[in-house]
Design an enzyme around this catalytic site. Structure first.
Site, PDB file in Angstrom:
ATOM      1  N   SER A  95     -41.621 -15.785  23.697  1.00  0.00           N
ATOM      2  CA  SER A  95     -42.477 -15.527  25.308  1.00  0.00           C
ATOM      3  C   SER A  95     -41.854 -14.795  25.800  1.00  0.00           C
ATOM      4  CB  SER A  95     -42.411 -17.349  25.070  1.00  0.00           C
ATOM      5  OG  SER A  95     -43.629 -17.429  24.506  1.00  0.00           O
ATOM      6  N   ALA A 127     -39.588 -11.966  18.567  1.00  0.00           N
ATOM      7  CA  ALA A 127     -40.465 -13.371  18.499  1.00  0.00           C
ATOM      8  C   ALA A 127     -41.564 -14.386  19.105  1.00  0.00           C
ATOM      9  CB  ALA A 127     -38.868 -14.213  19.415  1.00  0.00           C
ATOM     10  N   HIS A 128     -41.836 -15.099  18.521  1.00  0.00           N
ATOM     11  CA  HIS A 128     -43.909 -15.243  18.630  1.00  0.00           C
ATOM     12  C   HIS A 128     -43.261 -14.813  20.366  1.00  0.00           C
ATOM     13  CE1 HIS A 128     -41.661 -19.743  18.317  1.00  0.00           C
ATOM     14  NE2 HIS A 128     -41.279 -18.959  19.155  1.00  0.00           N
ATOM     15  N   ASN A 129     -45.019 -14.737  19.953  1.00  0.00           N
ATOM     16  CA  ASN A 129     -45.228 -14.542  21.803  1.00  0.00           C
ATOM     17  C   ASN A 129     -44.965 -13.285  23.238  1.00  0.00           C
ATOM     18  OD1 ASN A 129     -46.172 -17.197  21.085  1.00  0.00           O
ATOM     19  ND2 ASN A 129     -48.322 -16.835  21.520  1.00  0.00           N
ATOM     20  N   GLN A 177     -47.977 -21.580  13.018  1.00  0.00           N
ATOM     21  CA  GLN A 177     -47.562 -20.017  13.569  1.00  0.00           C
ATOM     22  C   GLN A 177     -49.202 -19.328  13.056  1.00  0.00           C
ATOM     23  OE1 GLN A 177     -45.008 -19.740  16.410  1.00  0.00           O
ATOM     24  NE2 GLN A 177     -44.719 -21.853  14.937  1.00  0.00           N
TER      25      GLN A 177
END
Length: 346
Positions: A259, A239-241, A198
């Protein structure tokens, strides 16, 4: 500090009903009022307390009309809750702020520290980190290499900000918050799961609040972004993005998969779950424990799993509550039908 009703009314642009010379030196809930305290009434459920409260001053909305005599001095304002917030902010600003760098803190030689900064004991400031003016970093907080923190921020004890993340001005991060841990990214293989590095960052824009033990994961690539004015409660997972719009608020235990894009001015109740790779429009209100599997258009008000409009949800809840009785009734009807069939076949 002590203030009179006249001074308070001038500050919040209110109308005094009662003694303009009444003074207060503390705050109290209306049901726990005491002499020398200021309280507020904005929720109609608490109206009975205004007739018996011991508070010296009570903030009320302009449309409030007393049904009985009230002992306290009233200050009528457009929005009692908003006016209370202004007074509490004034009270907080009047408190002396910690300053100086504790001798037990570690600050890397290449880090840049602004003016009037407080850094507590056993805090760690990494290489090339930048700390803005008037920011306070409490003991045992970790600020990684390359992190940039703006002016007037407050990081309570045991906050962790991983490398290269960016925090804007006037942000508040409560104890246990983790900003920039790896996103949950793994590639399935015949032998298990391979970790996907990441390499992105987290960006918190200005005036973002992050609650205790909330995690905002770094992006796989690019940035996980929380836009200005967003307020995130305790125990939330972002969470990521993900991208969270300006002035969106989330109650405790909300979970947002990767996302997802959340619009501006949204309100999420506790334990809402958002699927990944979907878009939630602006001004969407989601009731507690709602599960959201797909995108939602702007200005929607939904609750439940699957999500539905509140009127339909509460109708369905009534049906669900009655299911045991309905099942019993259906069994009895089936029994009667079978008995009728047997009679007809004779």
């Amino acid at each position: 500090m002590e203030f009179s009703a006249k001074q308070i009314a001038a500050f919040i642009q209110g109308e005094i009903i009662g003694d303009e010379n009444a003074t207060v030196h503390t705050f109290a809930k209306i049901e726990e009022g005491m002499p020398g305290a200021i309280s507020f009434l904005s929720n109609p459920k608490y109206t009975p307390y205004i007739y018996e409260t011991q508070s010296s001053i009570v903030l009320v909305n302009k449309d409030f009309v007393p049904e009985h005599e009230i002992r306290a001095t009233l200050i009528k304002v457009d929005n009692a809750y908003e006016s209370l917030a202004k007074l509490l902010n004034l009270y907080e600003m009047s408190k002396p702020k910690k300053q100086g760098i504790d001798s037990l803190a570690y600050i890397a030689p290449s880090a840049k520290i602004g003016e009037n900064v407080y850094i507590g004991a056993f805090a760690y400031i990494g290489e090339n980190a930048v700390i803005g003016d008037n920011t306070q970093i409490y003991p045992h907080t970790f600020v990684g290499d390359g992190v940039k923190i703006g002016n007037g921020c407050l990081l309570y004890s045991n906050v962790n900000v991983y490398h290269d993340c960016r925090i804007g001005n006037e942000c508040i991060l409560h104890s246990g918050a983790v900003i920039g841990a790896d996103g949950f990214g793994f590639a399935p293989t015949p032998n298990g799961y391979d970790k996907i590095p990441q390499i992105g960052i987290v960006i918190l824009e200005d005036k973002v609040d992050i609650g205790a033990n909330t995690c905002v994961d770094r992006a796989t690539m690019g940035a996980t972004i929380i836009h200005s004015g967003a307020k995130i409660d305790n125990l939330v997972q972002i969470a990521h993005n993900d991208e969270i719009g300006s002035h969106t608020v989330m109650a405790a235990q909300v979970g947002i998969a990767g996302s997802a894009k959340i619009g501006e001015w949204c309100m999420f109740g506790g334990q809402v779950g958002i699927a990944g790779h979907i878009t939630i429009g602006d001004r969407v209100n989601l009731g507690a424990q709602s599960g959201i599997p797909s995108s939602i258009k702007a200005d929607s008000v939904l609750i439940g799993t699957p999500p539905m409009e509140p009127k339909a949800y509460f109708k369905a809840a009534v049906v669900t509550k009655n299911l045991p009785d309905m099942q019993k009734e259906i069994r009895n009807l089936r029994k009667e039908v079978e008995e009728l069939k047997q009679l007809l076949n004779k």
